[in-house]
Design a protein around this motif. Structure first.
Motif, PDB file in Angstrom:
ATOM      1  N   UNK A 188      -9.365  23.978   4.064  1.00  0.00           N
ATOM      2  CA  UNK A 188     -10.431  24.163   5.053  1.00  0.00           C
ATOM      3  C   UNK A 188     -10.745  22.815   5.672  1.00  0.00           C
ATOM      4  N   UNK A 189     -10.955  22.802   6.970  1.00  0.00           N
ATOM      5  CA  UNK A 189     -11.142  21.547   7.692  1.00  0.00           C
ATOM      6  C   UNK A 189     -12.597  21.088   7.672  1.00  0.00           C
ATOM      7  N   UNK A 190     -12.776  19.771   7.646  1.00  0.00           N
ATOM      8  CA  UNK A 190     -14.071  19.147   7.885  1.00  0.00           C
ATOM      9  C   UNK A 190     -13.866  18.062   8.929  1.00  0.00           C
ATOM     10  N   UNK A 191     -14.906  17.812   9.719  1.00  0.00           N
ATOM     11  CA  UNK A 191     -14.821  16.817  10.774  1.00  0.00           C
ATOM     12  C   UNK A 191     -14.893  15.405  10.198  1.00  0.00           C
ATOM     13  N   UNK A 192     -14.590  14.440  11.028  1.00  0.00           N
ATOM     14  CA  UNK A 192     -14.706  13.029  10.645  1.00  0.00           C
ATOM     15  C   UNK A 192     -16.169  12.701  10.362  1.00  0.00           C
ATOM     16  N   UNK A 193     -16.399  11.888   9.332  1.00  0.00           N
ATOM     17  CA  UNK A 193     -17.761  11.458   9.004  1.00  0.00           C
ATOM     18  C   UNK A 193     -17.693  10.112   8.297  1.00  0.00           C
ATOM     19  N   UNK A 194     -18.770   9.351   8.406  1.00  0.00           N
ATOM     20  CA  UNK A 194     -18.864   8.065   7.723  1.00  0.00           C
ATOM     21  C   UNK A 194     -20.196   7.956   7.009  1.00  0.00           C
ATOM     22  N   UNK A 195     -20.209   7.136   5.980  1.00  0.00           N
ATOM     23  CA  UNK A 195     -21.423   6.828   5.253  1.00  0.00           C
ATOM     24  C   UNK A 195     -21.369   5.379   4.810  1.00  0.00           C
ATOM     25  N   UNK A 196     -22.319   4.964   4.005  1.00  0.00           N
ATOM     26  CA  UNK A 196     -22.309   3.603   3.482  1.00  0.00           C
ATOM     27  C   UNK A 196     -21.133   3.449   2.520  1.00  0.00           C
ATOM     28  N   UNK A 197     -20.174   2.600   2.876  1.00  0.00           N
ATOM     29  CA  UNK A 197     -18.978   2.371   2.066  1.00  0.00           C
ATOM     30  C   UNK A 197     -18.274   3.686   1.734  1.00  0.00           C
ATOM     31  N   UNK A 198     -18.167   4.566   2.730  1.00  0.00           N
ATOM     32  CA  UNK A 198     -17.524   5.863   2.529  1.00  0.00           C
ATOM     33  C   UNK A 198     -17.068   6.400   3.871  1.00  0.00           C
ATOM     34  N   UNK A 199     -15.957   7.149   3.851  1.00  0.00           N
ATOM     35  CA  UNK A 199     -15.449   7.722   5.085  1.00  0.00           C
ATOM     36  C   UNK A 199     -14.721   9.025   4.767  1.00  0.00           C
ATOM     37  N   UNK A 200     -14.800   9.977   5.688  1.00  0.00           N
ATOM     38  CA  UNK A 200     -14.029  11.212   5.589  1.00  0.00           C
ATOM     39  C   UNK A 200     -13.223  11.380   6.866  1.00  0.00           C
ATOM     40  N   UNK A 201     -11.923  11.628   6.696  1.00  0.00           N
ATOM     41  CA  UNK A 201     -11.026  11.780   7.830  1.00  0.00           C
ATOM     42  C   UNK A 201     -10.398  13.161   7.814  1.00  0.00           C
ATOM     43  N   UNK A 202     -10.234  13.778   8.977  1.00  0.00           N
ATOM     44  CA  UNK A 202      -9.650  15.122   9.020  1.00  0.00           C
ATOM     45  C   UNK A 202      -8.139  15.085   8.844  1.00  0.00           C
ATOM     46  N   UNK A 203      -7.619  16.123   8.231  1.00  0.00           N
ATOM     47  CA  UNK A 203      -6.191  16.392   8.151  1.00  0.00           C
ATOM     48  C   UNK A 203      -5.937  17.745   8.808  1.00  0.00           C
ATOM     49  N   UNK A 204      -4.701  18.088   9.021  1.00  0.00           N
ATOM     50  CA  UNK A 204      -4.366  19.419   9.503  1.00  0.00           C
ATOM     51  C   UNK A 204      -4.771  20.439   8.444  1.00  0.00           C
ATOM     52  N   UNK A 205      -5.782  21.278   8.750  1.00  0.00           N
ATOM     53  CA  UNK A 205      -6.311  22.266   7.797  1.00  0.00           C
ATOM     54  C   UNK A 205      -6.744  21.585   6.497  1.00  0.00           C
ATOM     55  N   UNK A 206      -7.467  20.485   6.639  1.00  0.00           N
ATOM     56  CA  UNK A 206      -7.935  19.790   5.445  1.00  0.00           C
ATOM     57  C   UNK A 206      -8.658  18.501   5.790  1.00  0.00           C
ATOM     58  N   UNK A 207      -8.887  17.682   4.779  1.00  0.00           N
ATOM     59  CA  UNK A 207      -9.573  16.412   4.960  1.00  0.00           C
ATOM     60  C   UNK A 207      -9.337  15.526   3.746  1.00  0.00           C
ATOM     61  N   UNK A 208      -9.604  14.228   3.915  1.00  0.00           N
ATOM     62  CA  UNK A 208      -9.565  13.273   2.819  1.00  0.00           C
ATOM     63  C   UNK A 208     -10.809  12.397   2.924  1.00  0.00           C
ATOM     64  N   UNK A 209     -11.516  12.254   1.804  1.00  0.00           N
ATOM     65  CA  UNK A 209     -12.742  11.447   1.758  1.00  0.00           C
ATOM     66  C   UNK A 209     -12.580  10.350   0.721  1.00  0.00           C
ATOM     67  N   UNK A 210     -13.092   9.161   1.057  1.00  0.00           N
ATOM     68  CA  UNK A 210     -12.939   8.000   0.187  1.00  0.00           C
ATOM     69  C   UNK A 210     -14.248   7.229   0.150  1.00  0.00           C
ATOM     70  N   UNK A 211     -14.601   6.729  -1.032  1.00  0.00           N
ATOM     71  CA  UNK A 211     -15.773   5.878  -1.190  1.00  0.00           C
ATOM     72  C   UNK A 211     -15.416   4.725  -2.116  1.00  0.00           C
ATOM     73  N   UNK A 212     -16.132   3.625  -1.982  1.00  0.00           N
ATOM     74  CA  UNK A 212     -15.816   2.439  -2.777  1.00  0.00           C
ATOM     75  C   UNK A 212     -17.094   1.643  -3.013  1.00  0.00           C
ATOM     76  N   UNK A 213     -17.027   0.752  -3.992  1.00  0.00           N
ATOM     77  CA  UNK A 213     -18.191  -0.055  -4.320  1.00  0.00           C
ATOM     78  C   UNK A 213     -17.941  -0.881  -5.559  1.00  0.00           C
TER      79      UNK A 213
END
Length: 236
Positions: A188-213
């Protein structure tokens, strides 16, 4: 030490999931803990430098499988010149796979390679989360290298390598996080989003989210905020 885990999930009567293959050798045991859930249990201390573990997962059409671990993995260096330890997860998914291990803690002097290669059928679903902390409390960090490759029907959706810790090319203070968490989702797709030291990027019918600290607990909290956002069609 060489470790091998194999699990096959198959659709059974009444929509249930059956597990005709559940076996392991080496440093890990595998136990069925729910209707479609297995837990990996460490049978030896480590992993140590030079250890090699492979987890093979097959989820057939109509089946569901959740893979968990019972405790964090503490990666330790071997004596003398320590080679990296390695864990490979190879998944063939036609149904639904949910993969979330407890954190990997990489101690001073250790180097751990984590590899995920998931091959998905066109209608398959995948959620896979990685959690990493470099160094224990008051300890210098170890090194972690993670590679994730996800393919759907033979077409790559994601292929990325992240290197953290002393010696990693992109790990240069002040950009030198000791905690890292990432989730890749196909289904299931989610749109691009950003947060404090975190980002979510869309994929074809999907997404990848990453956070660090610096510490894992708040890093996981930032990741969870991105994972819980509204789907694309609701967010627009």
């Amino acid at each position: 030490m060489r470790t091998l885990v194999e699990v096959v999930a198959r659709a059974g009567p009444g929509g249930r999931t059956v597990l005709p293959v559940v076996r392991a050798s080496g440093q890990l045991a595998v136990r069925r803990t729910g209707p479609s859930t297995v837990h990996l249990v460490a049978t030896a201390f480590g992993p140590l430098g030079g250890d090699d573990a492979e987890v093979r997962l097959v989820v057939e059409a109509g089946a569901r499988l959740a893979v968990r671990t019972v405790a964090a993995a503490v990666v330790l260096p071997a004596r003398g010149e320590s080679p990296p330890s390695v864990q490979r997860v190879r998944a063939e998914v036609a149904g639904s796979l949910d993969l979330r291990a407890e954190p990997t803690v990489v101690t001073r002097g250790a180097h751990h390679h984590a590899l995920l290669h998931a091959q998905l059928d066109d209608d398959a679903e995948l959620t896979a989360t990685e959690q990493v902390q470099l160094g224990r409390v008051g300890e210098e960090p170890g090194r972690w290298t993670g590679t994730t490759r996800v393919e759907r029907a033979g077409t790559p959706l994601l292929h990325t390598t992240v290197g953290l810790g002393p010696g990693a090319p992109a790990w240069l203070p002040p950009v030198a996080p000791r905690a890292y968490a990432s989730t890749v989702h196909a289904g299931a797709a989610l749109a691009r989003a950003t947060g404090e030291d975190a980002v979510r990027l869309p994929l074809e019918r999907g997404w990848v989210a990453t956070a660090w600290g610096d510490r894992l607990a708040p890093t996981l909290g930032r990741l969870a905020l991105l994972e819980g956002a509204a789907p694309v069609e609701e967010a627009q």
